[in-house]
Design an enzyme around this catalytic site. Structure first.
Site: not given
Length: 321
Positions: A12, A39, A123
């Protein structure tokens, strides 16, 4: 045999921009990243080849410049970092920033924060790091363990499956009918697109291969989603993981990938699938055989993308209460 790629898959813009930013600053001088930038082992190998250091704690940083990962971090952590005199480069994905703003707005309005996500994920630690009180839920049992609050504000880790998030929000509302439950949908658009495309693909496939890091949450969610529609789903990190016997009697092999998976890795997995389909006894290559070539390809591609598409701006949608 036909290979059916999901219409949305792979890297992305948030991950792409973070990698490009790291490579740019690494060329300018010594750089340390606070934790894994993304990751994905192939990407991390490419960054290591560029001499970029990784520190798990601020105290271990030995360079004057520190980069925050695409997963973001709390304002408290940023303040501690700057207090040490470090120059901070933020590679936080813009859509993670949106989630941070949503959580901050709910907290300011007096809502008890509940995050749908993995408690120990970087996150989630960033989203909750500025809060004194909060809860994290991931399963139905977690909701049953919540205490009642007059106001409950819910947001999500950006890479969670949106259907799961909405299910847990509905469960919270049923459990606390007297509470004002306010939900901001902070699952990011790339995750939603890849989840939806994976469903469409898996419904048509005899076998599905999902490409991405073992520690990548969005990749693991893709595996779970595909497994609801296809009985034969396999998670691989590189082409070396593909087993010829997986493809036995498969007319359609579906292919998707997590948001930190480079195009070159996806392409190599598809090529391996096609070779295996034509020669089921072909021996597996050692994963190291093509790692150097992949690292070089990724570095070259990311260097070209440093001047690529500008970061997107997103609006968080508040769902009806």
């Amino acid at each position: 045999m036909r290979v059916l790629r999901a219409t949305h898959l792979g890297m992305c813009f948030g991950v792409r921009d973070a990698i490009a930013l790291a490579l740019e600053h690494a060329d300018a001088g010594p750089l340390t990243i606070l934790g894994d930038l993304v990751h994905n082992p192939t990407v991390l190998s490419a960054l290591d080849e560029k001499g970029i250091a990784v520190a798990r704690d601020i105290a271990a940083v030995k360079t004057s410049t520190l980069m925050v990962t695409a997963h973001g971090t709390s304002e408290r952590t940023l303040a501690r970092t700057r207090a040490l005199g470090l120059t901070v480069i933020e590679a936080t994905c813009p859509l993670v920033r949106v989630a941070h703003r949503a959580v901050a707005a709910l907290a300011r309005d007096g809502y008890h924060i509940v995050i749908v996500g993995q408690r120990d994920h970087v996150e989630v630690r960033g989203l909750t790091g500025d809060l004194d009180r909060f809860d994290v839920v991931l399963e139905d049992a977690d909701v049953l363990g919540l205490e009642e609050h007059p106001r409950i504000g819910v947001a999500a880790q950006t890479t969670q499956a949106v259907e799961k998030v909405r299910h847990l929000v509905a469960l919270i509302r049923r459990r606390f009918p007297q509470s004002d439950v306010r939900f901001f949908d902070t699952v990011c658009k790339p995750t939603k697109e890849r989840q939806s495309a994976a469903v469409d693909m898996a419904r048509q496939a005899d076998v599905v291969i999902v490409v991405g890091g073992r520690s990548s949450n969005n990749t693991r969610e893709l595996v779970k989603t595909c497994a609801r529609y296809c009985a034969r789903v396999h998670h691989v990190e590189t082409d070396a993981d593909v087993r010829p016997e997986w493809l036995d009697a498969a007319a359609v092999v579906g292919l998707t990938a997590g948001t930190s998976t480079p195009d070159e890795v996806i392409d190599s997995v598809e090529a391996r699938v096609r070779v295996c389909a034509g020669a089921s006894t072909l021996p597996l290559r050692n994963a190291a055989d093509n790692s150097a070539a992949q690292v070089g390809q990724i570095e070259a591609r990311m260097d070209r993308q440093i001047e690529a598409v500008p970061r997107s701006i997103a609006v968080v949608a508040e769902e009806p209460r």
